[in-house]
Design a protein around this motif. Structure first.
Motif, PDB file in Angstrom:
ATOM      1  N   VAL A 118      26.361 -13.899 -35.588  1.00  0.00           N
ATOM      2  CA  VAL A 118      26.884 -15.198 -35.158  1.00  0.00           C
ATOM      3  C   VAL A 118      26.921 -15.216 -33.639  1.00  0.00           C
ATOM      4  O   VAL A 118      27.646 -14.428 -33.013  1.00  0.00           O
ATOM      5  CB  VAL A 118      28.301 -15.464 -35.705  1.00  0.00           C
ATOM      6  CG1 VAL A 118      28.796 -16.830 -35.225  1.00  0.00           C
ATOM      7  CG2 VAL A 118      28.324 -15.392 -37.217  1.00  0.00           C
ATOM      8  N   VAL A 119      26.135 -16.102 -33.043  1.00  0.00           N
ATOM      9  CA  VAL A 119      26.136 -16.270 -31.585  1.00  0.00           C
ATOM     10  C   VAL A 119      26.346 -17.739 -31.278  1.00  0.00           C
ATOM     11  O   VAL A 119      25.625 -18.603 -31.801  1.00  0.00           O
ATOM     12  CB  VAL A 119      24.823 -15.790 -30.941  1.00  0.00           C
ATOM     13  CG1 VAL A 119      24.839 -16.053 -29.430  1.00  0.00           C
ATOM     14  CG2 VAL A 119      24.596 -14.308 -31.215  1.00  0.00           C
ATOM     15  N   THR A 120      27.333 -18.026 -30.455  1.00  0.00           N
ATOM     16  CA  THR A 120      27.522 -19.377 -29.933  1.00  0.00           C
ATOM     17  C   THR A 120      27.375 -19.314 -28.417  1.00  0.00           C
ATOM     18  O   THR A 120      27.814 -18.343 -27.781  1.00  0.00           O
ATOM     19  CB  THR A 120      28.899 -19.955 -30.296  1.00  0.00           C
ATOM     20  OG1 THR A 120      29.929 -19.122 -29.734  1.00  0.00           O
ATOM     21  CG2 THR A 120      29.071 -20.025 -31.804  1.00  0.00           C
ATOM     22  N   ASN A 121      26.749 -20.339 -27.845  1.00  0.00           N
ATOM     23  CA  ASN A 121      26.557 -20.355 -26.400  1.00  0.00           C
ATOM     24  C   ASN A 121      26.783 -21.752 -25.856  1.00  0.00           C
ATOM     25  O   ASN A 121      26.236 -22.730 -26.383  1.00  0.00           O
ATOM     26  CB  ASN A 121      25.156 -19.881 -26.015  1.00  0.00           C
ATOM     27  CG  ASN A 121      25.006 -19.789 -24.508  1.00  0.00           C
ATOM     28  OD1 ASN A 121      25.852 -19.206 -23.837  1.00  0.00           O
ATOM     29  ND2 ASN A 121      23.956 -20.382 -23.967  1.00  0.00           N
ATOM     30  N   VAL A 122      27.554 -21.820 -24.801  1.00  0.00           N
ATOM     31  CA  VAL A 122      27.726 -23.073 -24.066  1.00  0.00           C
ATOM     32  C   VAL A 122      26.713 -23.057 -22.938  1.00  0.00           C
ATOM     33  O   VAL A 122      26.938 -22.491 -21.868  1.00  0.00           O
ATOM     34  CB  VAL A 122      29.162 -23.217 -23.526  1.00  0.00           C
ATOM     35  CG1 VAL A 122      29.299 -24.535 -22.757  1.00  0.00           C
ATOM     36  CG2 VAL A 122      30.172 -23.145 -24.662  1.00  0.00           C
TER      37      VAL A 122
END
Length: 204
Positions: A118-122
C-alpha cells in the motif's frame, strides 16, 4: 549504523550535499523509526521489521529511499516519508505500507512474504520499476494525488487498485504503459480525469 539486534532510532540527521544515512540490523531485531533525514540516500535494512514509533510525524526525508525487511515495512502503521525515489523489499511476512509526500518515482517494490503493498503519495507519481505482491490473496494499492503513470508491471494474486485522485485542477490522469495483472482478484482503475492505456495489458 549497524546493530546485531533491535535498533531504536529517535533522530538521525546527515548534513551536507551528498550525505547519506544507512541503518541496519544484521541478525535479528526490528528498526523502529523516529526521524531520519539525509539530503541524498537513506538505506534501511532490517532482519525483522521496519516500524513507525512517532504516529503521524514524518519518519524519513531523503532524495532516495531504499528499504529491505523480513517481517514488514510500516505494516499496520504506514511509514510517513518525503522521498523522491522509493524502493522496498519484504520477504517473510507483513505488509509494505508507505505514505509519501512529494513528486515520487517508485523504482521497485516487492513483497514476497504473503502481505500486501500500500503506497499513497501526495504528488505526481511514476511506477518505473516492477511492483509485486506474492502469496495468498496479497493485494497492491497505489494511490497518487496526482497524476499516476505506470511504466513497469504491477502484479498480485489478490486485488490491485491504481488511482489518480481527482482535484479542482486538470491532469489528474492515470496512464498505463505496462502490464497490470491479478491472478485471482479484481483490478480497480480510478482517475479524477482520464484513464489512458498506451501499451500493455490489464488482466485478471
Amino acid at each position: 549504523i549497524n546493530d546485531g539486534a533491535g535498533l531504536a532510532v529517535t533522530t538521525v540527521t546527515a548534513a551536507g550535499a551528498g550525505a547519506d544515512v544507512s541503518l541496519s540490523t544484521t541478525t535479528s531485531g526490528n528498526i523502529t523509526l523516529g526521524v531520519v533525514t539525509a539530503p541524498d540516500v537513506v538505506t534501511l535494512t532490517s532482519a525483522g521489521a521496519i516500524t513507525d514509533t512517532n504516529a503521524a510525524t514524518n519518519n524519513i526525508t531523503a532524495a532516495n529511499l531504499a528499504m529491505t525487511a523480513a517481517t514488514g515495512i510500516g505494516s499496520g502503521d504506514a511509514l510517513e516519508t518525503g522521498a523522491s525515489s522509493l524502493s522496498a523489499t519484504n520477504t517473510t511476512s507483513g505488509d509494505i505500507e508507505v505514505s509519501n509526500t512529494g513528486v515520487l518515482d517508485i523504482t521497485g517494490i516487492s513483497n514476497s512474504g504473503g502481505g500486501g503493498v500500500v503506497v499513497t503519495n501526495v504528488g505526481a507519481t511514476t511506477i518505473s520499476g516492477a511492483v509485486s505482491a506474492a502469496g495468498g490473496t496479497a493485494a497492491v494499492s497505489i494511490t497518487a494525488s496526482s497524476p499516476l503513470l505506470v511504466i513497469a508491471p504491477v502484479t498480485a494474486p489478490g486485488d490491485i487498485t491504481l488511482e489518480a485522485v481527482g482535484s479542482v485542477l486538470a491532469g489528474d490522469n492515470l496512464t498505463l504503459a505496462a502490464n497490470v495483472t491479478s491472478t485471482g482478484g479484481n483490478i480497480t482503475l480510478r482517475a479524477g480525469d482520464d484513464i489512458n492505456q498506451t501499451t500493455g495489458t490489464v488482466s485478471t
